[in-house]
Design an enzyme around this catalytic site. Structure first.
Site: not given
Length: 208
Positions: A7, A12, A15, A31, A78-79, A145
């Site tokens: 994503g 998210g 999470t 990540e 995560d990723r 960010e």
């Protein structure tokens, strides 16, 4: 078993990774955002630091994959290394942040890694619109960010859709705009129902 969450920034995925890890008792690989020594510089001057940033993540994700492939536990990541290459690095090349020479060197390194890399047994993609991503990015308030540009997020979203369209493995697509799985237990149950159906053969639709 190796399961991955894909994503865009602010979708998210971290999470959801943590929630699924707790729900199923899976080992999580998050990540390494905070550990990346280039991340602050990257968002201040993307074209200068794009290659450094992408090589760091490529190295770290490859290291994680080697650990995952030798693990006897079910792992959720995560990723993935794949979106790092086909989404993030590809987007930087498309936007002119990596020149062709650097991009070709990066891809040759990745292709060498692919000789020992295995695909996830299940990919879960969190599809989110740019306004939803922006809202989530602003909500979490990370200093580095704040300088992310809308066209950068738009480019990433396009690369994600191109990649997912041609993805050949087992895939679940989650509508990140309309499921508040982090706050609504019923929405989280919808996600776990899809995973249960895919992994354990229970009946459900392929996407929510």
């Amino acid at each position: 078993m190796y399961i991955a969450i894909a994503g865009n920034i602010g979708s998210g995925k971290t999470t959801l990774t943590k929630m699924l890890s707790k729900h199923y008792g899976w080992k999580q690989y998050l990540e390494p955002v905070a550990e990346n020594p280039y991340i602050d510089d990257y968002y201040k001057d993307i074209s200068r630091w794009a290659l450094n940033m992408e090589v760091f993540y490529l190295k770290q994700r490859f290291k994680n994959l080697l650990e995952i492939q030798h693990s006897k536990e079910t792992v959720i990541q995560d990723r993935t290394i794949f979106e790092g290459v086909y989404v993030f690095a590809a987007n930087n090349r498309k936007m002119g942040n990596m020149d062709q020479r650097d991009y070709e060197t990066y891809m040759e390194l990745f292709e060498s890694m692919m000789e020992v890399v295995e695909m996830p047994e299940l990919m879960i993609y969190l599809r989110s619109s740019v306004p939803h991503l922006v809202k989530n990015i602003q909500k979490r308030g990370r200093d580095f960010e704040k300088s992310i540009r809308i066209d950068y997020l738009q480019g990433l979203n396009k690369r994600y859709e191109d990649w997912i369209k041609d993805y050949k493995g087992r895939l679940i697509i989650i509508d990140g705009d309309n499921l508040e799985f982090g706050e609504n237990p019923e929405d989280f149950r919808k996600v776990t129902d899809l995973i249960d159906a895919e992994l354990f053969g229970l009946f459900a639709e392929k996407g929510v």
